[in-house]
Design a protein around this motif. Structure first.
Motif, PDB file in Angstrom:
ATOM      1  N   ILE A   1       4.494   9.830 -10.398  1.00 58.64           N
ATOM      2  CA  ILE A   1       3.466   8.805 -10.205  1.00 58.64           C
ATOM      3  C   ILE A   1       3.978   7.791  -9.188  1.00 58.64           C
ATOM      4  O   ILE A   1       5.022   7.176  -9.396  1.00 58.64           O
ATOM      5  N   VAL A   2       3.267   7.651  -8.082  1.00 52.87           N
ATOM      6  CA  VAL A   2       3.585   6.632  -7.089  1.00 52.87           C
ATOM      7  C   VAL A   2       2.661   5.448  -7.350  1.00 52.87           C
ATOM      8  O   VAL A   2       1.435   5.582  -7.276  1.00 52.87           O
ATOM      9  N   LEU A   3       3.248   4.310  -7.670  1.00 56.93           N
ATOM     10  CA  LEU A   3       2.469   3.120  -8.007  1.00 56.93           C
ATOM     11  C   LEU A   3       2.549   2.102  -6.886  1.00 56.93           C
ATOM     12  O   LEU A   3       3.639   1.695  -6.477  1.00 56.93           O
ATOM     13  N   GLY A   4       1.393   1.695  -6.393  1.00 58.01           N
ATOM     14  CA  GLY A   4       1.346   0.684  -5.352  1.00 58.01           C
ATOM     15  C   GLY A   4       0.317  -0.381  -5.671  1.00 58.01           C
ATOM     16  O   GLY A   4      -0.546  -0.191  -6.534  1.00 58.01           O
ATOM     17  N   ALA A   5       0.412  -1.504  -4.962  1.00 55.75           N
ATOM     18  CA  ALA A   5      -0.572  -2.565  -5.167  1.00 55.75           C
ATOM     19  C   ALA A   5      -1.927  -2.154  -4.600  1.00 55.75           C
ATOM     20  O   ALA A   5      -2.974  -2.619  -5.070  1.00 55.75           O
ATOM     21  N   TYR A   6      -1.909  -1.279  -3.597  1.00 58.93           N
ATOM     22  CA  TYR A   6      -3.146  -0.820  -2.955  1.00 58.93           C
ATOM     23  C   TYR A   6      -3.008   0.668  -2.661  1.00 58.93           C
ATOM     24  O   TYR A   6      -1.900   1.202  -2.599  1.00 58.93           O
ATOM     25  N   GLU A   7      -4.162   1.295  -2.441  1.00 55.62           N
ATOM     26  CA  GLU A   7      -4.134   2.697  -2.025  1.00 55.62           C
ATOM     27  C   GLU A   7      -5.353   2.991  -1.157  1.00 55.62           C
ATOM     28  O   GLU A   7      -6.445   2.467  -1.383  1.00 55.62           O
TER      29      GLU A   7
ATOM     30  N   GLU B   1       0.833  -1.203   0.000  1.00 48.95           N
ATOM     31  CA  GLU B   1       0.000   0.000   0.000  1.00 48.95           C
ATOM     32  C   GLU B   1       0.867   1.251   0.000  1.00 48.95           C
ATOM     33  O   GLU B   1       1.910   1.307   0.655  1.00 48.95           O
ATOM     34  N   VAL B   2       0.447   2.256  -0.735  1.00 44.76           N
ATOM     35  CA  VAL B   2       1.157   3.531  -0.769  1.00 44.76           C
ATOM     36  C   VAL B   2       0.948   4.254   0.561  1.00 44.76           C
ATOM     37  O   VAL B   2      -0.176   4.367   1.060  1.00 44.76           O
ATOM     38  N   GLN B   3       2.043   4.739   1.139  1.00 47.78           N
ATOM     39  CA  GLN B   3       1.991   5.461   2.408  1.00 47.78           C
ATOM     40  C   GLN B   3       2.173   6.956   2.167  1.00 47.78           C
ATOM     41  O   GLN B   3       2.680   7.374   1.119  1.00 47.78           O
ATOM     42  N   HIS B   4       1.801   7.758   3.160  1.00 47.21           N
ATOM     43  CA  HIS B   4       1.926   9.210   2.986  1.00 47.21           C
ATOM     44  C   HIS B   4       3.394   9.624   2.853  1.00 47.21           C
ATOM     45  O   HIS B   4       3.717  10.612   2.182  1.00 47.21           O
ATOM     46  N   GLU B   5       4.312   8.854   3.465  1.00 51.75           N
ATOM     47  CA  GLU B   5       5.736   9.159   3.325  1.00 51.75           C
ATOM     48  C   GLU B   5       6.192   9.010   1.868  1.00 51.75           C
ATOM     49  O   GLU B   5       7.073   9.750   1.408  1.00 51.75           O
TER      50      GLU B   5
END
Length: 344
Positions: A296-302, A265-269
């Motif tokens: 672009i911040v790419l994560g498996a979840y957001e 998951e993408v974190q605020h940091e």
């Protein structure tokens, strides 16, 4: 001795000229082959269109909705096969009829696309979606394999989700138009080509390696205008070294595009760090003519609420999106599109 040197120079000159001759002939041959293939493809598509026209207007008395298994089509398939050999099976006969029914005006049939392209396009029932893929094939020179992949990844639906109905109509008639940062975004990005399973233990570096090892497919998924610059790009801020996962340059928007990959998951940091990178690239890397960089911040979840608050009041072009390792479920995705439009 001078005579020998003179002969050596002549031989080198002749060798260089001969090498250039070979290259020129090779270029002409390759160009000729491509033109020949293009001419054959154009002739084939036109021929099949005209056959379809005869079938619809003559054999079926203009009834374009005649049943696939009608006796007329069965007989026609048998007789044409007996006279002219393979290529006139029931399936192909029906595709020729459908080509004419779908594009009754010959001028709307693209000279840039092969019969194999049209075989794929005719599978699409929605005229807006079909028109979009036709335009993208023309503009981006997609081969049949690229077209199939983009259709399976539901590119049209993924782009349409972020647009209103007027913009979707424009998308279908003009293809993907890149005018602003939001136009290059997708949600989700589909990385089915990299071979990583859905939820295993893997490192962010594994994902990065897999994407770079499949760079041509990765660029296809990113979309038009992207040029690869590098990976793990080092930047020095106050004596501290940071590394940007992936750096691209967008030829149309004329800006750097920075991509950071996150395993979960993408974190605020992560968002704050990308904002730091964007500030650095704007001040230190941009040259005359470059526009504001995109991150672009790419994560498996957001977590959409967290993303909303973390990006609020950030002036940079910073976006968060998801990626997945499998092709979307067509029915589920279409329901999502219908819900999105129905809520307008």
């Amino acid at each position: 001795m001078n005579e020998f040197k003179k002969k050596d120079n002549l031989w080198c000159s002749d060798a260089n000229s001969y090498g250039e001759l070979i290259r020129n002939i090779g270029f002409i041959l390759e160009t000729g082959k491509k033109q020949a293939v293009s001419a054959v493809n154009q002739a084939m598509v036109r021929t099949y269109w005209e056959i379809g026209k005869y079938i619809v207007e003559y054999e079926q008395a203009g009834n374009a909705k005649a049943e696939y298994g009608s006796e007329t089509l069965k007989r026609l398939s048998r007789d044409l096969t007996d006279r002219y050999g393979n290529g006139f099976g029931m399936s192909n006969i029906n595709k020729m009829r459908k080509l004419y029914s779908t594009y009754p005006i010959l001028q709307t049939v693209s000279a840039k696309l092969s019969w194999s392209h049209y075989v794929e396009l005719l599978k699409i029932e929605d005229p807006l979606e079909r028109s979009f893929y036709l335009k993208e094939c023309e503009q981006e020179n997609w081969g049949v394999r690229e077209l199939r992949r983009q259709m399976k990844s539901m590119l049209f639906q993924r782009l349409a989700l972020s647009k209103d109905k007027t913009e979707v109509i424009r998308l279908s008639t003009e293809g993907q138009v890149i005018e602003k940062a939001e136009d290059i975004l997708k949600d989700p990005y589909v990385f089915e080509f990299i071979g990583l399973p859905e939820l295993p233990v893997y490192k962010e570096g594994d994902l990065e390696n897999a994407l770079i090892n499949n760079l041509s497919q990765f660029l296809l998924e990113l979309g038009k205008g992207f040029t690869y610059v590098g990976r793990q790009q080092k930047i020095n801020i106050g004596g501290r070294i940071y590394k940007v996962d992936l750096v691209f340059y967008h030829r149309i928007l004329k800006c750097f595009v920075l991509i950071d990959l996150k395993r979960g998951e993408v974190q605020h940091e992560d968002i704050g760090q990308m904002n730091l990178y964007l500030n650095y690239f704007r001040e230190e890397m941009n040259t005359e003519g470059d526009t504001e960089p995109i991150g672009i911040v790419l994560g498996a979840y957001e977590d959409k609420l967290m993303v909303k608050y973390a990006t609020q009041n950030i002036s940079n072009q910073l976006f968060v999106s998801r990626y997945q390792f499998y092709l979307p479920d067509k029915e589920q995705f279409e329901q999502e599109v219908r819900r999105f439009w129905g809520g307008e």
